[in-house]
Design a protein around this motif. Structure first.
Motif, PDB file in Angstrom:
ATOM      1  N   GLY A  88      45.584 -17.503 -27.117  1.00  0.00           N
ATOM      2  CA  GLY A  88      44.553 -16.467 -27.169  1.00  0.00           C
ATOM      3  C   GLY A  88      44.722 -15.426 -26.075  1.00  0.00           C
ATOM      4  N   LEU A  89      45.077 -15.868 -24.871  1.00  0.00           N
ATOM      5  CA  LEU A  89      45.296 -14.906 -23.782  1.00  0.00           C
ATOM      6  C   LEU A  89      46.556 -14.074 -24.006  1.00  0.00           C
ATOM      7  N   MET A  90      47.552 -14.641 -24.654  1.00  0.00           N
ATOM      8  CA  MET A  90      48.774 -13.877 -24.917  1.00  0.00           C
ATOM      9  C   MET A  90      48.525 -12.751 -25.908  1.00  0.00           C
ATOM     10  N   VAL A  91      47.699 -13.007 -26.922  1.00  0.00           N
ATOM     11  CA  VAL A  91      47.481 -11.990 -27.941  1.00  0.00           C
ATOM     12  C   VAL A  91      46.300 -11.080 -27.627  1.00  0.00           C
ATOM     13  N   SER A  92      45.532 -11.424 -26.591  1.00  0.00           N
ATOM     14  CA  SER A  92      44.358 -10.628 -26.238  1.00  0.00           C
ATOM     15  C   SER A  92      44.757  -9.419 -25.399  1.00  0.00           C
ATOM     16  N   SER A  93      43.923  -8.419 -25.461  1.00  0.00           N
ATOM     17  CA  SER A  93      44.182  -7.237 -24.635  1.00  0.00           C
ATOM     18  C   SER A  93      43.545  -7.368 -23.256  1.00  0.00           C
ATOM     19  N   LEU A  96      42.348 -13.185 -18.085  1.00  0.00           N
ATOM     20  CA  LEU A  96      41.453 -14.328 -17.931  1.00  0.00           C
ATOM     21  C   LEU A  96      40.201 -13.964 -17.138  1.00  0.00           C
ATOM     22  N   ALA A  97      40.347 -13.133 -16.126  1.00  0.00           N
ATOM     23  CA  ALA A  97      39.195 -12.739 -15.303  1.00  0.00           C
ATOM     24  C   ALA A  97      38.116 -12.047 -16.135  1.00  0.00           C
ATOM     25  N   TYR A  98      38.504 -11.294 -17.122  1.00  0.00           N
ATOM     26  CA  TYR A  98      37.542 -10.626 -17.995  1.00  0.00           C
ATOM     27  C   TYR A  98      36.676 -11.647 -18.731  1.00  0.00           C
ATOM     28  N   PHE A  99      37.312 -12.691 -19.271  1.00  0.00           N
ATOM     29  CA  PHE A  99      36.566 -13.699 -20.023  1.00  0.00           C
ATOM     30  C   PHE A  99      35.672 -14.545 -19.115  1.00  0.00           C
ATOM     31  N   ILE A 100      36.120 -14.812 -17.908  1.00  0.00           N
ATOM     32  CA  ILE A 100      35.289 -15.568 -16.965  1.00  0.00           C
ATOM     33  C   ILE A 100      34.059 -14.754 -16.585  1.00  0.00           C
ATOM     34  N   ALA A 113      30.709 -24.240 -20.647  1.00  0.00           N
ATOM     35  CA  ALA A 113      32.156 -24.143 -20.444  1.00  0.00           C
ATOM     36  C   ALA A 113      32.613 -25.090 -19.340  1.00  0.00           C
ATOM     37  N   LYS A 114      31.808 -25.181 -18.275  1.00  0.00           N
ATOM     38  CA  LYS A 114      32.155 -26.122 -17.203  1.00  0.00           C
ATOM     39  C   LYS A 114      32.131 -27.561 -17.702  1.00  0.00           C
ATOM     40  N   MET A 115      31.139 -27.885 -18.530  1.00  0.00           N
ATOM     41  CA  MET A 115      31.062 -29.232 -19.075  1.00  0.00           C
ATOM     42  C   MET A 115      32.235 -29.525 -20.015  1.00  0.00           C
ATOM     43  N   ALA A 116      32.649 -28.516 -20.773  1.00  0.00           N
ATOM     44  CA  ALA A 116      33.768 -28.684 -21.698  1.00  0.00           C
ATOM     45  C   ALA A 116      35.082 -28.920 -20.963  1.00  0.00           C
ATOM     46  N   VAL A 117      35.164 -28.458 -19.716  1.00  0.00           N
ATOM     47  CA  VAL A 117      36.368 -28.694 -18.923  1.00  0.00           C
ATOM     48  C   VAL A 117      36.233 -29.972 -18.103  1.00  0.00           C
ATOM     49  N   ALA A 118      35.102 -30.146 -17.408  1.00  0.00           N
ATOM     50  CA  ALA A 118      34.941 -31.265 -16.489  1.00  0.00           C
ATOM     51  C   ALA A 118      34.816 -32.604 -17.208  1.00  0.00           C
TER      52      ALA A 118
END
Length: 170
Positions: A88-93, A96-100, A113-118
């Motif tokens: 997704g980041l490769m094809v996005s314009s 990563l900082a923008y999405f965060i 999002a934190k729960m989905a990672v942690a």
């Protein structure tokens, strides 16, 4: 399958592969009979009107089996999520900082999002340590193993909830 039928099937396969006289001549002349015998058995075995096996519906998986399957599931989830995010980041314009920053602005999305990672990360790490202990023949006692499983579930849940509400300023 009888010995004669099995030998005839071997002879038929050998003749198809160009191998001459892999079995005695008397048996090698009857591959058709053996083939029809095998076909009849396969056809009759499919006509039985009963379930294949009830083992999945009557067997109660133990806690260790459930947590081991969870270990594999969290590993697959994290691999899929990381690969999808990378693509997704490769094809996005955007970077990563923008999405965060977009997640921080929504407010409700950041803890999820934190729960989905942690959650998967902490659970997978702790069950991985448990598997390493098992590989080195440590904690093979059933009572110790169950206590470790309960501890892993509780601790990964606590880490997940704690990570969801920790504020970090970058």
């Amino acid at each position: 399958m009888s010995h004669v039928a099995r030998t005839a099937v071997v002879a038929a396969r050998a003749s198809q592969n160009g191998v001459a006289r892999a079995v005695p001549r008397a048996v090698a002349t009857q591959p058709a009979a053996a083939t029809t015998l095998v076909q009849r058995r396969w056809q009759s075995s499919g006509k039985v009107d009963r379930p294949l096996s009830p083992h999945l519906t009557i067997y109660r998986f133990g806690l260790n089996a459930i947590t081991s399957v969870g270990h594999r599931g969290t590993g697959m989830f994290m691999a899929g999520a990381l690969g999808s995010a990378g693509i997704g980041l490769m094809v996005s314009s955007h970077d990563l900082a923008y999405f965060i920053e977009a997640m921080r602005d929504t407010g409700f999305m950041l803890p999820l999002a934190k729960m989905a990672v942690a959650g998967p990360l902490s659970y997978h790490f702790m069950t991985g340590v448990r598997h390493v202990l098992w590989d080195n023949i440590i904690a093979h006692n059933l009572n110790t193993s169950y206590n470790m499983s309960y501890g892993i579930i509780a601790l990964s849940g606590a880490i997940t909830l704690g990570a969801a509400f920790v504020e970090c300023d970058a």
